[in-house]
Write an enzyme that holds these catalytic residues in place. Structure first.
Site, short mmCIF file in Angstrom:
data_model
loop_
_atom_site.label_atom_id
_atom_site.label_comp_id
_atom_site.label_asym_id
_atom_site.label_seq_id
_atom_site.Cartn_x
_atom_site.Cartn_y
_atom_site.Cartn_z
N LYS A 34 3.04 6.07 2.18
CA LYS A 34 3.05 5.67 3.59
C LYS A 34 4.47 5.40 4.09
CE LYS A 34 -1.56 3.63 3.21
NZ LYS A 34 -2.21 4.84 3.60
N CYS A 35 5.37 6.29 3.74
CA CYS A 35 6.79 6.14 4.04
C CYS A 35 7.22 7.25 5.00
CB CYS A 35 7.58 6.22 2.73
SG CYS A 35 9.36 6.23 2.87
N GLY A 36 8.26 7.00 5.76
CA GLY A 36 8.79 8.05 6.62
C GLY A 36 9.28 9.25 5.84
N PHE A 37 9.61 9.05 4.56
CA PHE A 37 10.08 10.16 3.71
C PHE A 37 8.95 10.84 2.94
CE2 PHE A 37 13.90 7.32 3.85
CZ PHE A 37 14.70 8.17 4.60
N THR A 38 7.72 10.36 3.11
CA THR A 38 6.58 10.92 2.36
C THR A 38 6.45 12.44 2.51
OG1 THR A 38 5.42 8.80 2.45
CG2 THR A 38 4.07 10.74 2.03
#
Length: 158
Positions: A34-38
């Site tokens: 659930k990360c912007g980098f996912t």
């Protein structure tokens, strides 16, 4: 000690090591769902598929230490990776990468390849470590470094 001898936990929670990856070029990554980098999962998978037959592996280690961005259990993480990004590279048990309970693998990686200005702590999800065939940590890449931008470095080691 070789990186392949360090203890890790498989996705099912059993203790193991990385001996199955001895002699391979590795990209070790702390991941989160659930990360912007996912979305980097897609590029990591593309790198893995492009080079796995040449002795390359991506090793994913989910971590919930940054913004609570990996809240799921092993089954939820595996389902997310498979269904959302068709991940086929190995994803291990959820770990800590910093602090008193940091996994020995990440303690070693941070020692061998410090970050900016010599800092050891991992700053966020999707920090990447490139390891050569002999188990030597070659480089550390920031979460903002796209996996595709590491491909030339990987190819030099293959």
């Amino acid at each position: 000690m070789s990186i392949t001898e360090l203890p890790v936990r498989a996705a099912d929670g059993h203790e193991t090591d990385l001996s199955d990856y001895a002699g391979q070029v590795l990209l070790v990554v702390n991941t989160a769902s659930k990360c912007g980098f996912t979305p980097q999962y897609a590029e990591l998978e593309a790198l893995y598929r492009a080079h796995k037959d040449q002795g390359f592996a991506v090793l994913g280690f989910p971590c919930n230490q940054f913004g609570g961005q990996e809240p799921g259990d092993a089954a939820e993480i595996a389902n997310f990776c498979s269904l959302t990004y068709d991940v086929t590279f190995p994803v291990f048990a959820k770990i800590d990468v910093n602090g008193a309970d940091a996994a020995p693998l990440f303690e070693h990686l941070k020692q061998e390849a410090p970050g900016l200005l010599g800092s050891k702590a991992i700053k966020w999800n999707f920090t990447k470590f490139l390891v050569d065939r002999s188990g030597k940590v070659v480089d550390r890449y920031a979460p903002t470094t796209a996996p595709r931008d590491i491909e030339a470095d990987i190819e030099k080691l293959l």
